[in-house]
Design a protein around this motif. Structure first.
Motif, short mmCIF file in Angstrom:
data_model
loop_
_atom_site.label_atom_id
_atom_site.label_comp_id
_atom_site.label_asym_id
_atom_site.label_seq_id
_atom_site.Cartn_x
_atom_site.Cartn_y
_atom_site.Cartn_z
N CYS A 1 3.89 -7.00 -0.54
CA CYS A 1 3.44 -8.24 0.27
C CYS A 1 4.39 -8.74 0.92
CB CYS A 1 2.48 -8.99 -0.69
SG CYS A 1 1.98 -10.48 0.12
N CYS B 1 4.65 -12.34 -1.14
CA CYS B 1 4.81 -12.59 -2.69
C CYS B 1 5.51 -11.22 -3.22
CB CYS B 1 3.41 -12.79 -3.43
SG CYS B 1 2.28 -11.33 -3.36
N CYS C 1 -0.89 -8.99 0.53
CA CYS C 1 -1.73 -8.25 -0.41
C CYS C 1 -3.15 -8.72 -0.43
CB CYS C 1 -1.13 -8.69 -1.97
SG CYS C 1 -1.01 -10.51 -2.36
N CYS D 1 -2.81 -14.77 0.78
CA CYS D 1 -1.72 -15.02 -0.45
C CYS D 1 -0.96 -16.28 -0.30
CB CYS D 1 -1.04 -13.57 -0.08
SG CYS D 1 0.56 -13.65 -1.14
N ARG E 1 4.95 -15.77 -8.85
CA ARG E 1 4.04 -15.51 -7.81
C ARG E 1 2.82 -16.83 -7.85
NH1 ARG E 1 -0.12 -11.40 -8.09
NH2 ARG E 1 -0.48 -11.01 -5.82
#
Ligand SMILES: [Zn+2]
Ligand SMILES: [Zn+2]
Length: 194
Positions: free
Chosen positions: A64, A67, A135, A139, A149
């Motif tokens: 991602c 993140c 992702c 996100c 995260r």
């Protein structure tokens, strides 16, 4: 290819699964080498060669962009290329021209009864790869202060220290200046006042 006659207009559709070629990736995401790629290809004889129309489903693996969590997905690509019969190449071009054509990625040629779908597939996939894969659509990325995260930490995650992280860096700088370097101190004070 042998089943396809040179009679213009004759056509053949094939479905098969091929292993993904190497090095098919951007910085954050790509097609794992050797992964199964389902492919449906229609070959159509035209006067100068074979018109190839393909659809492929390329599996993707990467991380991602916000993140850095690992992610997998897939992308469906379509491509269409004309593969020229070999003799039309030798009539018209010398080797030097062929090399330039390959570099420009514009013309493909049949190699006997075989044709190489990889360049066309590769071009289509590279264009379809996301520059910033996520992702999930929303996100929230990483906490700018502690790097956790945020999707894992939850919406309550926060740091009570009131210092804006951009100023925290300057604060650190001024502390270093005070402790160690006389010449840095002037600069640090300037930054604080500005
Ligand atoms: Zn993410
Ligand atoms: Zn945090």
């Amino acid at each position: 290819m042998r089943q396809l006659g040179r009679q213009a207009g004759s056509a053949l559709t094939q479905t098969r699964t091929v292993p993904a070629p190497d090095d098919l990736r951007l910085e954050l995401i790509g097609v794992p080498a050797g992964a199964d790629v389902p492919l449906e290809v229609r070959f159509e004889a035209v006067s100068e060669g074979v018109l190839v129309t393909g659809t492929a489903i390329a599996p993707l693996a990467g991380e991602c962009a916000r993140c850095l969590a690992p992610l997998t997905s897939s992308v469906t690509v379509g491509f269409q290329e004309l593969y020229l019969y070999a003799e039309s190449r030798h009539d018209k071009h010398d080797k030097h021209d062929d090399q330039e054509e390959q570099d420009a990625g514009e013309l493909y040629h049949l190699d006997g009864d075989l044709l190489d779908l990889e360049p066309a597939f590769r071009d289509a996939v590279v264009l379809a790869l996301p520059m910033s894969p996520l992702c999930r659509e929303d996100c929230p990325g990483l906490c700018v202060e502690c790097g956790v995260r945020l999707a894992d930490a939850g919406p309550e995650h926060r740091h009570d220290a009131a210092v804006d992280p951009r100023w925290a860096a300057l604060q650190q700088l001024s502390e270093q200046g005070n402790d160690k370097h006389q010449d840095r101190r002037a600069g640090a004070i300037d930054l604080q006042e500005g």
